[in-house]
Design an enzyme around this catalytic site. Structure first.
Site, mmCIF file in Angstrom:
data_model
loop_
_atom_site.group_PDB
_atom_site.id
_atom_site.type_symbol
_atom_site.label_atom_id
_atom_site.label_comp_id
_atom_site.label_asym_id
_atom_site.label_seq_id
_atom_site.Cartn_x
_atom_site.Cartn_y
_atom_site.Cartn_z
ATOM 1 N N GLU A 196 0.742 -1.148 -0.147
ATOM 2 C CA GLU A 196 -0.052 0.132 0.226
ATOM 3 C C GLU A 196 0.745 1.220 -0.047
ATOM 4 O O GLU A 196 0.527 2.183 -0.567
ATOM 5 C CB GLU A 196 -0.932 -0.026 1.321
ATOM 6 C CG GLU A 196 -1.888 1.037 1.250
ATOM 7 C CD GLU A 196 -1.587 2.191 1.960
ATOM 8 O OE1 GLU A 196 -2.273 3.439 1.977
ATOM 9 O OE2 GLU A 196 -0.436 2.340 2.629
ATOM 10 N N ASP A 243 -7.907 1.510 8.335
ATOM 11 C CA ASP A 243 -6.769 1.957 8.301
ATOM 12 C C ASP A 243 -6.369 3.030 9.475
ATOM 13 O O ASP A 243 -7.256 3.678 9.814
ATOM 14 C CB ASP A 243 -6.329 2.569 6.696
ATOM 15 C CG ASP A 243 -4.925 2.827 6.497
ATOM 16 O OD1 ASP A 243 -4.003 2.483 7.318
ATOM 17 O OD2 ASP A 243 -4.709 3.218 5.507
#
Ligand SMILES: *[C@@H]1O[C@H](CO)[C@@H](O)[C@H](O)[C@H]1NC(C)=O
Ligand SMILES: [Zn+2]
Length: 399
Positions: A196, A243
């Site tokens: 990511e 997240d």
């Protein structure tokens, strides 16, 4: 960043069916169930906790740390959740710091479907976090980013697994699973995504390596022509991305009008768990007095009408390649002052010691409750074991 793509008619129809189903069959978890959801115990201990500690290390794509964390996920599902199917989706890419070398990216995928359903007919609640850690600063751990979210998801799926087994056994025993509508074709999956983080500075090509590859691959993989869902991508009924979670007093905004209803369901569960004094990070936790101190909700936008939600966001994260392809997104990310991320973000301070463990545990309970409600598991947790299967299932279908 891109604007939301137009959904296909078929996709809209499926979403609509889901909404209708949700509205008709949606059964809230009872207070008793909310009060008895499984707790992580020591599993989030940052030194020797079974779930979290093995993730609290550097795990840069293509390094031994990354492999060790993948093995941890693999071992966890193999031993604790043997009914789940494990898959890997692999790709390689050069990065700005790898020169001519291809770096491997490995996405970890675990899923569980109703035993009678064929793969292409199952819509899946999809719980997502990234497991890679940043290349710089050297030694960066990424506890909120996103070791803790991975551990929360592990606890959540572990906590609902037995209830899921019980429910599907009952449906099979009743022999009318096929009459139970979309509930009989609702599955769940976990995506732990790689790559990511940017290696150098965030650009469209230096970031989201794993998510871009998976979204592209799944969009191009066709199910059988008779399947309800055309591709694994369209099988995602909700892409719930966690997240930057694990700091105290988070603030979570609602970003997408199309999934504001799901945001509101999560906010509703948060409010109910707080009222029941189940949140360890709250001053009201387990308090004996009838009085409770007023406290703000983490999901602070629940009262907003969906027309007030911006249709797009500038936050770049693993949802972007999926959003562009029309997937419904619920983005749970902490923006404490609505414009920035938690203070430890992308610093060496984002480590185990800076996690607020009561908050980590509360998140894991909240995600558990959300998944349990989505999978319609009221009546199937341990406390209800004295109910006969008939009683349970009849009660549910009559609602
Ligand atoms: C993908 O990578 C993982 C980890 O290296 C490996 O175990 C797996 O076999 C690979 N899968 C495929 C389909 O190549
Ligand atoms: Zn990050």
């Amino acid at each position: 960043m891109g604007i939301v793509c137009g959904h296909s008619i078929w996709h809209r129809l499926i979403s609509l069916l889901y909404l209708v189903q949700f509205a008709l069959a949606y059964q809230q978890l009872s207070e008793e169930t909310l009060q008895n959801l499984p707790r992580p115990g020591n599993d989030f201990d940052i030194r020797n906790g079974k779930l979290l500690a093995p993730i609290l290390r550097t795990r840069i794509p293509g390094t031994p740390g990354s492999t060790a964390v993948l093995n941890h996920f693999n071992d966890f599902f193999k031993t604790t959740l043997p009914d789940w199917t494990i898959d890997f989706q692999n790709s390689t890419s050069k990065t700005p710091v790898s020169g001519n070398k291809e770096v491997p990216f490995v996405n970890f995928i675990a899923s569980r479907d109703p035993p009678w359903a064929s793969k292409g007919d199952v819509g899946r609640l999809t719980l997502v976090a990234h497991y890679d850690s940043k290349y710089t600063p050297e030694g960066f751990i990424g506890a909120i980013d996103s070791a803790a979210p991975c551990a929360m998801i592990m606890h959540a799926v572990r906590s609902i697994d037995a209830a899921l087994t019980r429910k599907w056994k009952d449906m099979e025993a009743q022999g009318d699973a096929l009459d139970a509508g979309l509930d009989a074709y609702t599955g769940i999956q976990v995506l732990f995504l790689d790559g990511e983080e940017a290696f150098q500075t965030w650009t469209n090509s230096d970031s989201l390596y794993g998510a871009r590859s998976l979204a592209e691959t799944w969009g191009e993989t066709s199910h059988s022509p008779m399947a309800i869902f055309r591709t694994p991508l369209s099988s995602i009924s909700l892409f719930m991305l966690l997240d930057l979670l694990g700091s105290k007093n988070p603030l979570i905004q609602s970003y997408f009008p199309t999934t504001h209803w799901a945001y509101q369901s999560l906010a509703d569960l948060e409010g109910r768990l707080r009222k029941l004094k189940q949140f360890k990070s709250s001053p009201n936790y387990d308090s004996e007095t009838g009085q409770t101190v007023d406290e703000p909700q983490w999901l602070a936008d629940a009262e907003k009408g969906e027309h007030l939600i911006k249709a797009w966001t500038t936050i770049q994260d693993d949802h972007i390649p999926f959003l562009r392809r029309g997937v419904d997104i619920l983005h749970i990310i902490d923006t404490p002052d609505r414009t920035g991320f938690p203070p430890v973000w992308h610093t060496l301070n984002d480590d185990g010691e800076h996690l607020d463990l009561p908050t980590v545990e509360d998140w894991s309970i909240l995600v558990t409750a959300f998944a349990a409600e989505w999978m319609e598991l009221e009546g199937y947790f341990d406390g209800d074991a004295q109910d006969t299967p008939e009683k349970m299932y009849t009660r549910k279908t009559e609602l």
